[in-house]
Design a protein around this motif. Structure first.
Motif, PDB file in Angstrom:
ATOM      1  N   LEU A 165       1.806   8.092  10.196  1.00 53.17           N
ATOM      2  CA  LEU A 165       2.762   8.854   9.403  1.00 53.17           C
ATOM      3  C   LEU A 165       3.763   9.592  10.286  1.00 53.17           C
ATOM      4  N   ARG A 166       3.319  10.061  11.440  1.00 59.49           N
ATOM      5  CA  ARG A 166       4.221  10.785  12.332  1.00 59.49           C
ATOM      6  C   ARG A 166       5.337   9.885  12.844  1.00 59.49           C
ATOM      7  N   GLU A 205       0.430   1.685   2.868  1.00 61.44           N
ATOM      8  CA  GLU A 205      -0.612   2.584   2.395  1.00 61.44           C
ATOM      9  C   GLU A 205      -0.930   3.604   3.482  1.00 61.44           C
ATOM     10  N   VAL A 206      -1.130   4.836   3.097  1.00 62.02           N
ATOM     11  CA  VAL A 206      -1.434   5.918   4.035  1.00 62.02           C
ATOM     12  C   VAL A 206      -2.933   6.185   4.007  1.00 62.02           C
ATOM     13  N   GLY A 207      -3.562   6.157   5.209  1.00 61.33           N
ATOM     14  CA  GLY A 207      -4.980   6.462   5.322  1.00 61.33           C
ATOM     15  C   GLY A 207      -5.215   7.938   5.569  1.00 61.33           C
ATOM     16  N   LEU A 208      -6.475   8.360   5.520  1.00 58.74           N
ATOM     17  CA  LEU A 208      -6.801   9.767   5.681  1.00 58.74           C
ATOM     18  C   LEU A 208      -6.547  10.272   7.100  1.00 58.74           C
ATOM     19  N   THR A 209      -6.541   9.382   8.071  1.00 61.41           N
ATOM     20  CA  THR A 209      -6.229   9.795   9.439  1.00 61.41           C
ATOM     21  C   THR A 209      -4.741   9.724   9.739  1.00 61.41           C
ATOM     22  N   GLY A 210      -3.956   9.401   8.730  1.00 60.65           N
ATOM     23  CA  GLY A 210      -2.510   9.317   8.921  1.00 60.65           C
ATOM     24  C   GLY A 210      -2.017   7.949   9.306  1.00 60.65           C
ATOM     25  N   GLU A 211      -2.926   6.962   9.443  1.00 65.48           N
ATOM     26  CA  GLU A 211      -2.489   5.615   9.821  1.00 65.48           C
ATOM     27  C   GLU A 211      -1.833   4.911   8.640  1.00 65.48           C
ATOM     28  N   ILE A 212      -0.972   3.967   8.927  1.00 60.65           N
ATOM     29  CA  ILE A 212      -0.305   3.161   7.900  1.00 60.65           C
ATOM     30  C   ILE A 212      -1.040   1.829   7.815  1.00 60.65           C
ATOM     31  N   ARG A 213      -1.591   1.536   6.642  1.00 56.55           N
ATOM     32  CA  ARG A 213      -2.402   0.342   6.456  1.00 56.55           C
ATOM     33  C   ARG A 213      -1.589  -0.797   5.874  1.00 56.55           C
ATOM     34  N   ARG A 214      -2.061  -1.994   6.093  1.00 55.73           N
ATOM     35  CA  ARG A 214      -1.376  -3.195   5.638  1.00 55.73           C
ATOM     36  C   ARG A 214      -1.470  -3.331   4.124  1.00 55.73           C
ATOM     37  N   THR A 227       0.813  15.885  10.394  1.00 56.58           N
ATOM     38  CA  THR A 227       2.170  15.993  10.939  1.00 56.58           C
ATOM     39  C   THR A 227       2.459  17.360  11.536  1.00 56.58           C
ATOM     40  N   LYS A 228       1.781  18.405  11.071  1.00 56.96           N
ATOM     41  CA  LYS A 228       1.971  19.769  11.566  1.00 56.96           C
ATOM     42  C   LYS A 228       3.375  20.306  11.312  1.00 56.96           C
ATOM     43  N   GLN A 229       4.143  19.617  10.470  1.00 61.17           N
ATOM     44  CA  GLN A 229       5.514  20.060  10.211  1.00 61.17           C
ATOM     45  C   GLN A 229       5.667  20.712   8.841  1.00 61.17           C
ATOM     46  N   LEU A 230       4.770  20.451   7.928  1.00 58.94           N
ATOM     47  CA  LEU A 230       4.912  20.929   6.560  1.00 58.94           C
ATOM     48  C   LEU A 230       3.731  21.821   6.180  1.00 58.94           C
ATOM     49  N   LYS A 231       4.019  22.883   5.481  1.00 55.62           N
ATOM     50  CA  LYS A 231       3.009  23.752   4.909  1.00 55.62           C
ATOM     51  C   LYS A 231       3.145  23.674   3.394  1.00 55.62           C
ATOM     52  N   LEU A 232       2.234  22.957   2.771  1.00 56.70           N
ATOM     53  CA  LEU A 232       2.351  22.668   1.345  1.00 56.70           C
ATOM     54  C   LEU A 232       1.235  23.283   0.516  1.00 56.70           C
TER      55      LEU A 232
END
Length: 472
Positions: A455-456, A403-412, A352-357
């Protein structure tokens, strides 16, 4: 010479683990199978090693019949009148069925089954018998008086000998037997201590045989190990017809009865109960326990819909983002999977490049004591963390499923239609779901369903819904 060799073959020393039943070739201080210390004991095995014995045929007690000529009426379930337990059992207790109910100490197993025994005595027309190997009859009577579980057809006994238990069955002739617990009963003539592999196997096999022969619905209470598994030999779960796990946090009033094995119904059902001062009560609609009602939207929260068995539960996920720290920041969870939280944080920061955690403490929790382990809560977890990190409150009528994947995709994920219907019933009007999961027909009445690919886009849609809510 021949006689001594024969005697050596007839009786030879052997070793068995009293915790899991594993048989090592020699004595060991630690069982290589289950890892328990001091559990390997010596036993005696009779008969020639590896010799096959010829078994002669005999006339069976009842000849085999065509399946179409056999009546299924004796296997019809009898309701216990405890609605949530009947839900898990598939309608009630089947005469002759043996149920194993396992749970941690103090979770409420004895309380629940005492209520079941009283309901059975009051409604089935046959007596119920509660045999306690851990408490005296006076102690059980005190609990029954507190629960209001007194009935003329409810019988109590305190025994630790299998022969005495069978004697009580002959005298009372119950329709329901509750044995609390199977690890405290000893079988005469069987080696080992009560609760050991040999004793538990012998007691369970005897009770299963009696239950099938006399048509007695039987509930066995079982102990659990430190890692939550049923104590005793694994064969115990194979012998019985139904295996139930009774779960709950001691700091929460919520209790769950989860079906693990069920020969008479679905094995993935979950029943919800609430512990209170007067005992335990069924929760036919528990979703309200897992939500917090706010006067104004609060950053750091997001709502999802979890599936517990076949039941959809609307659940709130909360996240708190702490201040920057030096070194390794803490990642603390309650009711969530810490590994999935770590993955979600990494995906949020990378995609997302918006959060620094990386240098901030993160605390995440569920509401009401429920535990979420399925991946469908990933999206709500990510939105809750983003909401807390960006100080942006989510819209109170929004639910997120995916579900959130490692590439940021939303899975079924599965059962999206059932989840959306439950959310709409509780008044939620906006839903974020994975691609291809929107209802084929019309969405639930009053709900707008949006498919988000990554996710974005999910964060953008959630921010737009929050802004629309603020402009109203």
């Amino acid at each position: 010479m021949t006689t001594s060799r024969t005697a050596a073959k007839a009786a030879r020393p052997a070793f068995v683990c009293d915790a899991c039943g594993h048989q090592p070739p020699k004595w060991l201080g630690r069982c290589p199978e289950c890892g328990e210390w001091g559990s390997v004991i010596e036993s005696t095995v009779t008969g020639p090693l590896g010799a096959g014995r010829v078994v002669s045929s005999r006339m069976p007690a009842e000849p085999a019949r065509p399946i179409a000529t056999i009546s299924a009426a004796p296997a019809k379930a009898v309701p216990t009148n405890v609605s949530e337990l009947d839900r898990v059992l598939g309608g009630g207790l089947v005469p002759g069925a043996v149920v194993l109910l396992a749970g941690e100490p103090g979770v409420g197993k004895s309380t629940l089954l005492l209520d079941v025994a009283q309901q059975w005595a009051a409604g089935s027309g046959t007596p119920s018998l509660v045999v306690s190997g851990e408490e005296s009859v006076s102690q059980v009577r005190l609990r029954a008086e507190r629960l209001g579980a007194l009935h003329d057809k409810l019988y109590l006994a305190s025994e630790s000998d299998l022969g005495a238990v069978l004697g009580h069955l002959d005298a009372v002739k119950p329709g329901l037997l509750v044995l609390d617990s199977v690890q405290t009963i000893s079988a005469p003539g069987t080696e080992g201590v009560p609760g050991g592999v040999t004793q538990v196997r012998a007691v369970t096999a005897a009770l299963v045989g009696v239950a099938k022969e006399r048509g007695i619905a039987t509930v066995l209470v079982g102990h659990v190990t430190k890692d939550g598994q049923v104590a005793g030999p694994r064969v115990l779960e194979h012998l019985v017809d139904v295996v139930l796990h009774f779960e709950g946090d001691k700091h929460s009033s919520l209790r769950l009865v989860r079906g693990v094995k069920n020969r008479y119904g679905a094995a993935d059902e979950v029943g919800c109960f609430e512990m209170h001062e007067g005992g335990i009560a069924s929760l036919p609609d528990p979703s309200g326990l897992f939500l917090t009602r706010y006067q104004e939207p609060v950053p750091g929260t997001c709502v999802t819909v979890a599936m517990e068995g076949r039941r959809a539960l609307v659940t709130e996920v909360q996240a708190l983002i702490g201040a920057e720290v030096q070194g390794s920041p803490r990642r603390t969870v309650s009711g969530l999977d810490s590994a999935r939280l770590a993955m979600v944080l990494a995906v949020l920061e990378r995609r997302t490049k918006q959060l620094k955690l990386y240098n901030r403490e993160v605390f995440a929790a569920t509401v009401g004591g429920i535990r979420l382990t399925e991946p469908s809560a990933d999206l709500a977890m990510a939105l809750a963390v983003a909401s807390g990190g960006l100080d942006l409150a989510m819209a109170p009528h929004l639910v997120a499923i995916g579900e959130v994947g490692l590439t940021g995709e939303i899975r079924r994920v599965g059962a999206v239609g059932r989840r959306l219907a439950e959310a709409a019933r509780l008044g939620f009007r906006e839903a974020l779901v994975p691609p291809g999961c929107a209802p084929e027909g019309a969405p639930p009445k009053g709900m707008r369903v949006t498919e988000v690919t990554d996710l974005r886009s999910a964060l953008q849609t959630a921010a737009r819904a929050s802004a629309e809510h603020g402009n109203r």
